[in-house]
Design a protein around this motif. Structure first.
Motif, mmCIF file in Angstrom:
data_model
loop_
_atom_site.group_PDB
_atom_site.id
_atom_site.type_symbol
_atom_site.label_atom_id
_atom_site.label_comp_id
_atom_site.label_asym_id
_atom_site.label_seq_id
_atom_site.Cartn_x
_atom_site.Cartn_y
_atom_site.Cartn_z
ATOM 1 N N VAL A 119 -3.856 6.392 -3.680
ATOM 2 C CA VAL A 119 -2.395 6.269 -3.802
ATOM 3 C C VAL A 119 -1.690 7.308 -2.934
ATOM 4 C CG1 VAL A 119 -0.449 6.594 -5.402
ATOM 5 C CG2 VAL A 119 -2.372 5.153 -6.053
ATOM 6 N N ASP A 120 -2.250 8.522 -2.876
ATOM 7 C CA ASP A 120 -1.640 9.579 -2.082
ATOM 8 C C ASP A 120 -1.597 9.222 -0.594
ATOM 9 O OD1 ASP A 120 -0.498 12.314 -2.235
ATOM 10 O OD2 ASP A 120 -2.122 12.735 -0.829
ATOM 11 N N GLU A 121 -2.523 8.402 -0.141
ATOM 12 C CA GLU A 121 -2.563 8.011 1.278
ATOM 13 C C GLU A 121 -2.037 6.587 1.490
ATOM 14 O OE1 GLU A 121 -3.592 10.398 3.792
ATOM 15 O OE2 GLU A 121 -5.776 10.206 3.699
ATOM 16 N N ALA A 122 -1.349 6.022 0.499
ATOM 17 C CA ALA A 122 -0.827 4.658 0.622
ATOM 18 C C ALA A 122 0.058 4.459 1.857
ATOM 19 C CB ALA A 122 -0.078 4.261 -0.644
ATOM 20 N N PRO A 123 0.941 5.397 2.210
ATOM 21 C CA PRO A 123 1.750 5.180 3.415
ATOM 22 C C PRO A 123 0.896 5.023 4.676
ATOM 23 C CG PRO A 123 2.683 6.946 2.118
ATOM 24 C CD PRO A 123 1.355 6.614 1.503
ATOM 25 N N LEU A 124 -0.183 5.782 4.787
ATOM 26 C CA LEU A 124 -1.095 5.648 5.927
ATOM 27 C C LEU A 124 -1.728 4.258 5.932
ATOM 28 C CD1 LEU A 124 -2.944 6.827 8.252
ATOM 29 C CD2 LEU A 124 -4.527 7.410 6.425
ATOM 30 N N LEU A 125 -2.177 3.809 4.783
ATOM 31 C CA LEU A 125 -2.836 2.507 4.693
ATOM 32 C C LEU A 125 -1.874 1.358 4.989
ATOM 33 C CD1 LEU A 125 -4.961 3.257 1.518
ATOM 34 C CD2 LEU A 125 -5.799 3.028 3.861
ATOM 35 N N LEU A 126 -0.611 1.514 4.595
ATOM 36 C CA LEU A 126 0.366 0.446 4.821
ATOM 37 C C LEU A 126 0.948 0.464 6.232
ATOM 38 C CD1 LEU A 126 2.216 0.551 1.401
ATOM 39 C CD2 LEU A 126 0.582 -1.158 2.190
ATOM 40 N N ASN A 127 1.118 1.655 6.813
ATOM 41 C CA ASN A 127 1.701 1.767 8.150
ATOM 42 C C ASN A 127 0.674 1.799 9.268
ATOM 43 O OD1 ASN A 127 4.557 1.992 7.532
ATOM 44 N ND2 ASN A 127 4.019 3.906 6.538
ATOM 45 N N LEU A 128 -0.588 2.012 8.905
ATOM 46 C CA LEU A 128 -1.687 2.136 9.865
ATOM 47 C C LEU A 128 -1.422 3.234 10.899
ATOM 48 C CD1 LEU A 128 -2.715 -1.582 10.364
ATOM 49 C CD2 LEU A 128 -3.695 0.121 8.827
ATOM 50 N N ARG A 129 -0.696 4.257 10.474
ATOM 51 C CA ARG A 129 -0.515 5.471 11.266
ATOM 52 C C ARG A 129 -0.230 6.598 10.291
ATOM 53 N NH1 ARG A 129 5.107 6.158 12.271
ATOM 54 N NH2 ARG A 129 6.237 4.347 11.576
#
Length: 176
Positions: A119-129
């Motif tokens: 969950v803490d890295e969700a923005p990375l997983l969703l934005n792929l950056r």
């Protein structure tokens, strides 16, 4: 020699442990452990990643091992990777199934920690950056706190939920 009386914190811890084991079901215990582990993992993860970011200018050799980026063959490993591995291992253990109380709590702890790392890295997983420290990536912290708050509210109100279920079971649904 006279036996020493347990201190107040020890008595409180013993009482909490007894209540944990006697009052909650195995499923409730593992869910509570998952919630607490999720919250602790989120806090520790944010603290460690913040410390790594603040110490970027220092030579890696001068930093403690826990405050260094993890790399394999020159590739940075984001913390969602161990989170996914932990979730997979927890799932494999859960699928096997057992009635042992300790295993239920272990599954809860693995699930809570693994979920927090992902969950803490969700923005990375969703934005792929990597947007971890940017404004568009900060919503993950809010999401983590919202999950913790919702789970905390559920466990705080657990006696209420049981009373409502018992009332409906004993007297039926008044609207049905």
């Amino acid at each position: 020699m006279t036996a020493r009386r347990p201190t107040r914190p020890r008595r409180a811890a013993a009482r909490a442990h007894a209540e944990f084991r006697e009052t909650l079901t195995a499923a409730q215990r593992s869910a509570l452990v998952a919630c607490v582990t999720f919250a602790l993992t989120e806090v520790v993860t944010r603290a460690v990643t913040g410390s790594i970011r603040c110490r970027r200018g220092e030579p890696a050799a001068r930093r403690p091992a826990v405050l260094r980026d993890v790399t394999v063959a020159g590739v940075h490993i984001h913390h969602y990777v161990p989170g996914v591995v932990l979730l997979a291992a927890t799932g494999a253990l859960a699928v096997r199934g057992t009635d042992r109380v300790g295993v239920h709590c272990l599954i809860g702890a693995g699930y809570g920690a693994g979920t927090a790392l992902v969950v803490d890295e969700a923005p990375l997983l969703l934005n792929l950056r990597d947007v971890y420290w940017s404004p568009e990536g900060r919503w993950a912290t809010g999401l983590a706190f919202a999950i913790t708050a919702a789970a905390g509210a559920y466990f705080t109100a657990l006696p209420l939920w049981h009373a409502i279920a018992a009332e409906l079971r004993d007297h039926g649904d008044p609207h049905g």
